[in-house]
Design a protein around this motif. Sequence first.
Motif, PDB file in Angstrom:
ATOM      1  N   GLN A 272      -2.536  -3.822 -18.887  1.00  0.00           N
ATOM      2  CA  GLN A 272      -3.616  -3.853 -19.869  1.00  0.00           C
ATOM      3  C   GLN A 272      -3.466  -4.920 -20.940  1.00  0.00           C
ATOM      4  O   GLN A 272      -4.237  -4.963 -21.890  1.00  0.00           O
TER       5      GLN A 272
ATOM      6  N   HIS B  25      -4.135  -8.339 -22.507  1.00  0.00           N
ATOM      7  CA  HIS B  25      -5.041  -9.486 -22.371  1.00  0.00           C
ATOM      8  C   HIS B  25      -4.277 -10.717 -22.835  1.00  0.00           C
ATOM      9  O   HIS B  25      -3.615 -10.691 -23.873  1.00  0.00           O
TER      10      HIS B  25
ATOM     11  N   GLN C 276      -4.347 -11.863 -26.519  1.00  0.00           N
ATOM     12  CA  GLN C 276      -3.845 -11.002 -27.594  1.00  0.00           C
ATOM     13  C   GLN C 276      -2.809 -11.771 -28.401  1.00  0.00           C
ATOM     14  O   GLN C 276      -2.145 -12.661 -27.865  1.00  0.00           O
TER      15      GLN C 276
ATOM     16  N   TRP D  75      -3.512 -19.565 -18.461  1.00  0.00           N
ATOM     17  CA  TRP D  75      -2.735 -18.712 -19.350  1.00  0.00           C
ATOM     18  C   TRP D  75      -1.253 -19.058 -19.250  1.00  0.00           C
ATOM     19  O   TRP D  75      -0.866 -20.179 -19.562  1.00  0.00           O
TER      20      TRP D  75
ATOM     21  N   CYS E 118      -9.857  -3.275 -25.977  1.00  0.00           N
ATOM     22  CA  CYS E 118     -10.035  -4.709 -25.736  1.00  0.00           C
ATOM     23  C   CYS E 118     -11.484  -5.171 -25.788  1.00  0.00           C
ATOM     24  O   CYS E 118     -12.332  -4.718 -25.008  1.00  0.00           O
TER      25      CYS E 118
ATOM     26  N   CYS F 149     -10.841 -13.971 -19.138  1.00  0.00           N
ATOM     27  CA  CYS F 149     -10.114 -12.805 -18.625  1.00  0.00           C
ATOM     28  C   CYS F 149     -10.798 -11.575 -19.200  1.00  0.00           C
ATOM     29  O   CYS F 149     -11.055 -11.532 -20.406  1.00  0.00           O
ATOM     30  N   TYR F 150     -11.139 -10.602 -18.351  1.00  0.00           N
ATOM     31  CA  TYR F 150     -11.988  -9.494 -18.809  1.00  0.00           C
ATOM     32  C   TYR F 150     -11.444  -8.146 -18.365  1.00  0.00           C
ATOM     33  O   TYR F 150     -10.900  -7.992 -17.275  1.00  0.00           O
ATOM     34  N   ASP F 151     -11.648  -7.143 -19.236  1.00  0.00           N
ATOM     35  CA  ASP F 151     -11.163  -5.796 -18.977  1.00  0.00           C
ATOM     36  C   ASP F 151     -12.231  -4.993 -18.246  1.00  0.00           C
ATOM     37  O   ASP F 151     -12.890  -4.129 -18.830  1.00  0.00           O
TER      38      ASP F 151
ATOM     39  N   MET G  88      -5.693  -7.456 -15.850  1.00  0.00           N
ATOM     40  CA  MET G  88      -5.457  -8.577 -16.754  1.00  0.00           C
ATOM     41  C   MET G  88      -3.992  -9.026 -16.737  1.00  0.00           C
ATOM     42  O   MET G  88      -3.701 -10.215 -16.642  1.00  0.00           O
TER      43      MET G  88
ATOM     44  N   GLY H  92      -2.609 -12.224 -18.024  1.00  0.00           N
ATOM     45  CA  GLY H  92      -3.209 -13.468 -17.559  1.00  0.00           C
ATOM     46  C   GLY H  92      -2.851 -13.896 -16.149  1.00  0.00           C
ATOM     47  O   GLY H  92      -3.287 -14.933 -15.684  1.00  0.00           O
TER      48      GLY H  92
END
Lengths: 461, 461
Positions: A63, A65, A68, A297, B67, B73-75, B274, B277
Amino acid sequence: MAQRRKQQAALPEVSELEAVRHYTKLSQKNYSITTECYPLGSCTMKYNPWVCHTLAMNNKFLQVHPAQDSQSMQGTLQILFELQELLKTICGMHSCSLTPMAGAQGELAGMLMIKKHLQRKKQLHKNEVLVPVSAHGTNPATAVMCGFKVIEIACTSDGNIDIDDLTAKTNENTAVIMLTNPSTYGLYEVNIDRIAKLIHGVGAYLYYDGANLNALLGRIRPGDIGFDVMHTNLHKTFATPHGGGGPGSGAVLCIKELAPYLPQPTISTLVKSKKKQFVMNIDATDSDRSIGRLSHWFGNVGVLLRAYIYIRLLGREHVKEISNHAVLNSNYLFRKLIKAGFSSPFSHRYPAHECIISLSKEKKEYGVTAYDIAKNLLDYGFHAPTTYFPIDIPECLLIEPTETESKQELDRLSSAFIDIRNRIQSNDSTIKTAPNKLSIGRLNEAKAAHPKHLDVSYHKK
Amino acid sequence: MPYYPHTDEDVQQMLAEIGVSTIDDLFSEIPQNHLLKKSIALPRSLKEHEVSLLCNQIAEKNFSHTCFLGGGCYDHSIPSAVWQTAGRGEFYSAYTPYQSEVSQGTLQTIYEFQSMMSALTAQDVSNASLYDGASALAEAILMSIRINPTKRRVLIASVLHPHQEQTIRTITASQDVTINQIGITANTKIDIKELHETIERNQNQISSLIISYPNYFGALDDIHELTNLAHKNNILVIAYVNPMVLASLSPPGEWGSYGADISCGDGQPLGIPMCGGGPSYGFITTRMKYIRQLPGRIVGKTNDENDNTGYVLTLQAREQHIRRSKATSNICTNQGLAVSASTIYLSLMGSKGIDATVCTSASHTRKLLTGLKKYTVSTITGSQFAYETTVLLPIPAKKFIEAMNSRGILAGSAINPQLHPLLRRHYSQKQINHMMQFAVTEKRSKQEIEEYLLHAKKVLC
């Protein structure tokens, strides 16, 4: 909304159960390490420990991202930092970046680093890269992507670099030599000290392709034997899953001189109000020397987590046993095959973690090729070894059992080879039609590539 | 654990077969000063339950904040069936499908993936994936250069994430390619007038135009106008897209009169967690006539001699293991496991399911935006966006984000400094410092959105 899609995309419209059955059944058509021995040379198909997968799939890792702030992902950053340190220790190198997403990207990083360093030193004439004729295809491909000129070096019948040829081709225009050690023949490059002296003597660098690191793990370190920059293949040496072709990870490591050029970001520590924090060096002071980013990333984090867990499981007690048992397995299998009558251009040497046999003799006598042997092994429940690589050994099979195979499994594998050999000698016609026992026979690859039959999508124009 | 299964008896028998006394004898050809005298200084080996405890403790240092971040990048929600199926040993530990007869699971899955990505992007053909979106974009640029080798300039006719731009510059660094960014208007869409002028000034030198859809800020450019402008001037169009939105919005193959020439992007939204990344994968699709310029692996359909349908890697003459220094790219892996997961995800969701996901996400984003507008927040991107957008806050974005962070909410991202010059044409530095980009997916509940607004009110007022 403007720009709305006019016609629905033609994706499957099925129930969950139908989809689950479809892909579960498909998976059953695969060979895998979980089900079969996979003695693929140069690939290090060792067991992928399930615990690495379980722990990496912790929701608290999944979880995160990537955008962050560092404070909120100290767990992930800690593991990445510690992995950098562990790899540096294992490889004998000064610095490490975990961002390359595959071995080939690690190679690209290493070569771009050298190129940028040479540009800074205004040594633009140094644009030649030396590559042994036995090298993996990614080596020359990478060199060309970096704008270098590729020069091939011959190898002797002993399986080592031809020092005379190397000396003749090394000059002030040499930038790098790209080597793997052991070589792709599975043989230790005994003259590496001489090679390092020669290359460093003209102000050039040694690049280590880490594909064969499993042969050295815990016993020899590339940084100790003259290499300046290298990549590791985490999906080979460090047991992360091959996943049907990826994702891999190709961490790049280097000596102090090249460290400022590492791809961004690397992870370092910061002490703030007496607390140690892990931070990403995106805005490091040397960032203008870095070759920059190779990915959006910071690399294949999920793969990096698995590699970390594997190294923690091994610890100092077991790391050198990897090399010991990989080399033991390879030598055992090799001796059994040679005794059974198979030929090898290097039967007078101890292979490292992988060995080569050549089917040239069998091709002349019986018209049977390395391709045929490979297809027949599939019928015995083994994945074939690597075929026709390295490219300069005719009709070769490159066999790497890895340390995770037992003696019993190797006995079964050599029995399969011997049975195939017996069938060849008795002119068994099914040799040429293998695989005969699978749900599918030999597939027509020529047809697949032919412009008239090319079919790469179920949607036809 | 630790995964080499040999008993002492096994080792003795194997050494006897080889004809040596100890394992060290197998290392006798190696210069003895290369071998480490003592164990590498790694931490001690951990048992499974110990490494499990360690990892879970480290994972606890990652915060479980709600989030609202985007930026590539997506949850999104991932059905359990995806990873339970993709994580099966037969997919997880399978190798690259070079031996097609024992890799039909992987090969057919990739063929289906290729078909689905072709359908989503409305292009003819797809490859088996690349490392990630950013490197896929780099490969797309190199592809456009190969198609028209005399044209060496590429225009970014949209706003990319700076990490994507940095990546493409690093990867194309040594290949004689010039990449120029076109300016933007106040709503962050591309300045068409400036684009016209740039094209005029560089007649016959421009290889391709990159259009990001949506752009970094979430805005949707005028894709039809841009595509037609490019084609009118013999310029190729490279679409960089969020694959999710293509189920709802115009796919690149339908842009303008002739459609985009190459489409690429990052597959993370389609069933990939995620995980900081990575790993995810990049996809690349194109017209049939450019198929031989595609990098990476391609799977084709064929049959065996009994007319059974099967799948093989095809058009391998493009790849490094055949062409070496003349390969289209140095790439070796694709992102196998991630691709398998995405294919399963696409099959479970179907076009309707993904369209619904996008619409729900879009609706959630608008709901949050509407709520924020009550607190002196205004929108930058206008009303044309999918589920990502950028707003102007009454206080500095960093301050807002930090305050929300301490309340357990990842509220959004400040604008990357690399994009400030582009924005300075229309906004003051103070305004730019107040801009925040965010995304709301279908996974955010009504309660989570209300909580965001509740806390935002406290922070802003």
